[in-house]
Write an enzyme that holds these catalytic residues in place. Structure first.
Site, PDB file in Angstrom:
ATOM      1  N   ASP A   1      23.690  14.575 -19.879  1.00 43.86           N
ATOM      2  CA  ASP A   1      23.503  15.575 -20.932  1.00 43.86           C
ATOM      3  C   ASP A   1      23.567  17.007 -20.398  1.00 43.86           C
ATOM      4  O   ASP A   1      23.595  17.227 -19.183  1.00 43.86           O
ATOM      5  CB  ASP A   1      22.164  15.339 -21.658  1.00 43.86           C
ATOM      6  CG  ASP A   1      21.007  15.081 -20.693  1.00 43.86           C
ATOM      7  OD1 ASP A   1      21.135  15.398 -19.497  1.00 43.86           O
ATOM      8  OD2 ASP A   1      19.970  14.554 -21.131  1.00 43.86           O
TER       9      ASP A   1
ATOM     10  N   ASP B   1       8.543  11.252 -25.562  1.00 43.65           N
ATOM     11  CA  ASP B   1       8.761  10.667 -26.894  1.00 43.65           C
ATOM     12  C   ASP B   1       9.700   9.471 -26.840  1.00 43.65           C
ATOM     13  O   ASP B   1      10.183   9.006 -27.876  1.00 43.65           O
ATOM     14  CB  ASP B   1       9.285  11.732 -27.872  1.00 43.65           C
ATOM     15  CG  ASP B   1      10.607  12.349 -27.429  1.00 43.65           C
ATOM     16  OD1 ASP B   1      11.172  11.907 -26.403  1.00 43.65           O
ATOM     17  OD2 ASP B   1      11.085  13.279 -28.109  1.00 43.65           O
TER      18      ASP B   1
ATOM     19  N   HIS C   1      12.705   9.411 -25.346  1.00 44.65           N
ATOM     20  CA  HIS C   1      14.144   9.681 -25.315  1.00 44.65           C
ATOM     21  C   HIS C   1      14.755   9.312 -23.965  1.00 44.65           C
ATOM     22  O   HIS C   1      14.099   9.378 -22.936  1.00 44.65           O
ATOM     23  CB  HIS C   1      14.474  11.128 -25.715  1.00 44.65           C
ATOM     24  CG  HIS C   1      14.139  12.205 -24.742  1.00 44.65           C
ATOM     25  ND1 HIS C   1      13.351  13.288 -25.057  1.00 44.65           N
ATOM     26  CD2 HIS C   1      14.500  12.408 -23.458  1.00 44.65           C
ATOM     27  CE1 HIS C   1      13.258  14.097 -24.027  1.00 44.65           C
ATOM     28  NE2 HIS C   1      13.938  13.591 -23.036  1.00 44.65           N
TER      29      HIS C   1
ATOM     30  N   GLU D   1      16.909  11.650 -28.932  1.00 46.36           N
ATOM     31  CA  GLU D   1      15.552  11.768 -29.461  1.00 46.36           C
ATOM     32  C   GLU D   1      15.257  10.629 -30.444  1.00 46.36           C
ATOM     33  O   GLU D   1      16.182   9.977 -30.933  1.00 46.36           O
ATOM     34  CB  GLU D   1      15.411  13.114 -30.179  1.00 46.36           C
ATOM     35  CG  GLU D   1      15.600  14.332 -29.277  1.00 46.36           C
ATOM     36  CD  GLU D   1      14.406  14.606 -28.368  1.00 46.36           C
ATOM     37  OE1 GLU D   1      13.708  13.655 -27.966  1.00 46.36           O
ATOM     38  OE2 GLU D   1      14.180  15.792 -28.054  1.00 46.36           O
TER      39      GLU D   1
END
Ligand code: GLP
Length: 260
Positions: free
Chosen positions: A67, A136, A138, A143
């Site tokens: 990413d 979270d 990810h 996400e």
């Protein structure tokens, strides 16, 4: 999933490095999928050490990063380009022409993402994908609510991720809102996945990913469907796993030929 609990991040990272070096010996032009963040730093340090010791040759290795932040130039200190050159590529004999990192300044983001997917395919697919995990759940920057079949695309970060990553930028509002990330489906196509997680802040996300239901609310949980995913943890990251003793027992009882 193979869950490997180690006493500390250094020993878990050394195991991950061993898996990678073993691959490079068998396949010198292997394709590595790489991650950023604080988690893989010790792994990268170990790969650098093994390279300096003559035990790891990266001259033919190809890499694809997961990413990048949209809007950051490659030379921006917080770009994942800078991160990779500073923490790994600048210290090993990788050919810069074999490095691929999403372009946060792409003029046409969807076209860039389609091309990135095509480049991964043309390289023969990713042999080992290194992953961290967000608090979270990810992976990459997928996400919660990301399609579990998603491909490389633009994503908007959650408030929680921007807060988590503010430590690198100085403040939360300096963290870009948008990113380009490989999709969950892209990650799942890798022939092997190595997910690393260290520290107690990761314990809830790890417990949900490993022992919870498969759900887009914790994208890492899809790794339960990956045939060769290894989850390498330190003790604090493993603290909420109900079956931790079983995973330790499995690892300690491996037949010799299966040892890392
Ligand atoms: C970042 C990255 C992920 C990384 C995760 C955890 O935002 N995009 O690839 O795994 O969040 O980061 P850290 O390792 O610093 O905890």
């Amino acid at each position: 999933m193979e869950i490997i609990i180690q006493p500390d991040p250094a020993s878990a990272s050394a195991l991950a490095a061993r898996v990678i070096v073993r691959l490079l010996r068998a396949k010198p032009d292997a394709v590595l999928g790489l991650a950023t963040g604080s988690t893989p730093l010790l792994l990268y340090r170990e790969l650098i050490r093994l390279h300096a010791a003559g035990e790891a040759d990266f001259s033919r290795v190809r890499t694809f990063n997961l990413d990048e932040y949209i809007g950051l130039a490659p030379e921006h200190p917080q770009s994942y380009h800078s991160f990779m050159w500073q923490n790994l590529f600048g210290h090993i004999n990788i050919d810069p022409r074999n490095v691929r990192i999403p372009d946060g300044q792409a003029a046409d983001v969807p076209a860039f993402c389609a091309q990135y997917e095509e480049q991964i395919r043309a390289a023969g697919g990713i042999d080992i994908q290194v992953l961290g995990i967000g608090t979270d759940g990810h992976v990459g920057f997928n996400e919660p609510s990301s399609s579990l079949a998603s491909r490389t695309r633009i994503k908007t970060l959650t408030v929680q991720t921007r807060r988590d990553n503010a430590r690198y930028f100085g403040s939360e509002d300096q963290v870009p809102q948008h990113v380009i990330t490989m999709g969950v489906g892209t990650v799942m196509d890798a022939r092997q996945c190595l997910l690393l997680a260290f520290g107690s802040a990761k314990a809830p996300a790890i417990a949900a990913a490993v022992e919870g239901p498969i759900t887009a609310m914790n994208p890492a949980s899809i790794l339960q469907m990956h045939p060769t995913a290894k989850v390498l943890l330190d003790e604090p990251a493993a603290a909420s796993l109900k079956r931790a003793d079983y995973y330790r027992w499995v690892y300690a009882s491996k037949p010799d030929w299966q040892r890392l």
